[in-house]
Design a protein around this motif. Sequence first.
Motif, PDB file in Angstrom:
ATOM      1  N   GLU A 142       0.823  -1.207   0.000  1.00 38.31           N
ATOM      2  CA  GLU A 142       0.000   0.000   0.000  1.00 38.31           C
ATOM      3  C   GLU A 142       0.861   1.263   0.000  1.00 38.31           C
ATOM      4  OE1 GLU A 142      -3.929   1.361   2.423  1.00 38.31           O
ATOM      5  OE2 GLU A 142      -2.156   0.931   3.628  1.00 38.31           O
ATOM      6  N   HIS A 143       1.953   1.260   0.747  1.00 40.82           N
ATOM      7  CA  HIS A 143       2.823   2.445   0.825  1.00 40.82           C
ATOM      8  C   HIS A 143       3.529   2.739  -0.498  1.00 40.82           C
ATOM      9  CE1 HIS A 143       2.075   3.458   4.912  1.00 40.82           C
ATOM     10  NE2 HIS A 143       2.503   2.287   5.379  1.00 40.82           N
ATOM     11  N   ARG A 144       3.593   1.755  -1.387  1.00 41.34           N
ATOM     12  CA  ARG A 144       4.128   1.987  -2.736  1.00 41.34           C
ATOM     13  C   ARG A 144       3.119   2.709  -3.609  1.00 41.34           C
ATOM     14  NH1 ARG A 144       5.279  -3.815  -4.019  1.00 41.34           N
ATOM     15  NH2 ARG A 144       3.768  -3.329  -5.629  1.00 41.34           N
TER      16      ARG A 144
ATOM     17  N   LEU B 268      -3.748  -3.359  -5.665  1.00 43.67           N
ATOM     18  CA  LEU B 268      -3.010  -4.598  -5.438  1.00 43.67           C
ATOM     19  C   LEU B 268      -3.042  -4.983  -3.958  1.00 43.67           C
ATOM     20  CD1 LEU B 268      -1.268  -6.872  -6.567  1.00 43.67           C
ATOM     21  CD2 LEU B 268       0.720  -5.390  -6.297  1.00 43.67           C
ATOM     22  N   ALA B 269      -2.926  -4.007  -3.065  1.00 50.31           N
ATOM     23  CA  ALA B 269      -2.985  -4.288  -1.626  1.00 50.31           C
ATOM     24  C   ALA B 269      -4.334  -4.901  -1.256  1.00 50.31           C
ATOM     25  CB  ALA B 269      -2.737  -3.013  -0.827  1.00 50.31           C
ATOM     26  N   HIS B 270      -5.413  -4.369  -1.825  1.00 49.46           N
ATOM     27  CA  HIS B 270      -6.737  -4.912  -1.550  1.00 49.46           C
ATOM     28  C   HIS B 270      -6.876  -6.337  -2.109  1.00 49.46           C
ATOM     29  CE1 HIS B 270      -8.958  -1.576   0.297  1.00 49.46           C
ATOM     30  NE2 HIS B 270      -8.111  -0.806  -0.365  1.00 49.46           N
TER      31      HIS B 270
ATOM     32  N   THR C  43      -6.322   1.902   2.806  1.00 46.91           N
ATOM     33  CA  THR C  43      -6.796   3.088   2.102  1.00 46.91           C
ATOM     34  C   THR C  43      -7.644   2.642   0.919  1.00 46.91           C
ATOM     35  OG1 THR C  43      -4.767   4.240   2.693  1.00 46.91           O
ATOM     36  CG2 THR C  43      -6.062   5.176   0.894  1.00 46.91           C
ATOM     37  N   PRO C  44      -8.836   3.221   0.753  1.00 47.95           N
ATOM     38  CA  PRO C  44      -9.676   2.813  -0.382  1.00 47.95           C
ATOM     39  C   PRO C  44      -9.011   3.128  -1.713  1.00 47.95           C
ATOM     40  CG  PRO C  44     -10.917   4.174   1.160  1.00 47.95           C
ATOM     41  CD  PRO C  44      -9.490   4.209   1.584  1.00 47.95           C
ATOM     42  N   HIS C  45      -9.208   2.235  -2.666  1.00 46.49           N
ATOM     43  CA  HIS C  45      -8.679   2.445  -4.014  1.00 46.49           C
ATOM     44  C   HIS C  45      -9.663   3.301  -4.781  1.00 46.49           C
ATOM     45  CE1 HIS C  45      -7.025   1.775  -7.965  1.00 46.49           C
ATOM     46  NE2 HIS C  45      -8.178   1.278  -8.367  1.00 46.49           N
ATOM     47  N   LYS C  46      -9.172   4.386  -5.358  1.00 45.92           N
ATOM     48  CA  LYS C  46     -10.015   5.252  -6.177  1.00 45.92           C
ATOM     49  C   LYS C  46      -9.600   5.076  -7.630  1.00 45.92           C
ATOM     50  CE  LYS C  46     -10.552   8.610  -2.497  1.00 45.92           C
ATOM     51  NZ  LYS C  46     -10.294   9.963  -2.030  1.00 45.92           N
ATOM     52  N   GLY C  47     -10.457   4.445  -8.389  1.00 44.73           N
ATOM     53  CA  GLY C  47     -10.161   4.213  -9.800  1.00 44.73           C
ATOM     54  C   GLY C  47     -10.177   5.506 -10.592  1.00 44.73           C
TER      55      GLY C  47
END
Length: 104
Positions: free
Chosen positions: A32-34, A39-41, A73-77
């Motif tokens: 996630e920090h990258r 991918l983290a989700h 952290t939510p992924h925002k497409g």
Amino acid sequence: MSVGDQSLSGSRGPPIAEISAPELLAAVRKVEHRGAYDLAHRILQVASQVFRYGVATARCERGSAPDLRGALTPHKGKNQAAVKPDEIPKVLEAIGTYAQIGDR
């Protein structure tokens, strides 16, 4: 990079029953920090599937992944920019020369 390319601790990790929620979160946070939120989700999703299998086959009593729901952290497409009709010839020309650029 795919989910299969990621690993908690190399090719052979600890037994599934010994993986705690904080350990799993620490491993997923590295991705996630990258900035690879999606991918983290997906890694957390696969970990949840692995824990469900572990519970079903008596390899662990319960999974750690469900405890982490909402921790990332939510992924925002983002939508990709559209190609306007008058730009199509330039795009096709660029695609045609890509092999020359890519071989450098």
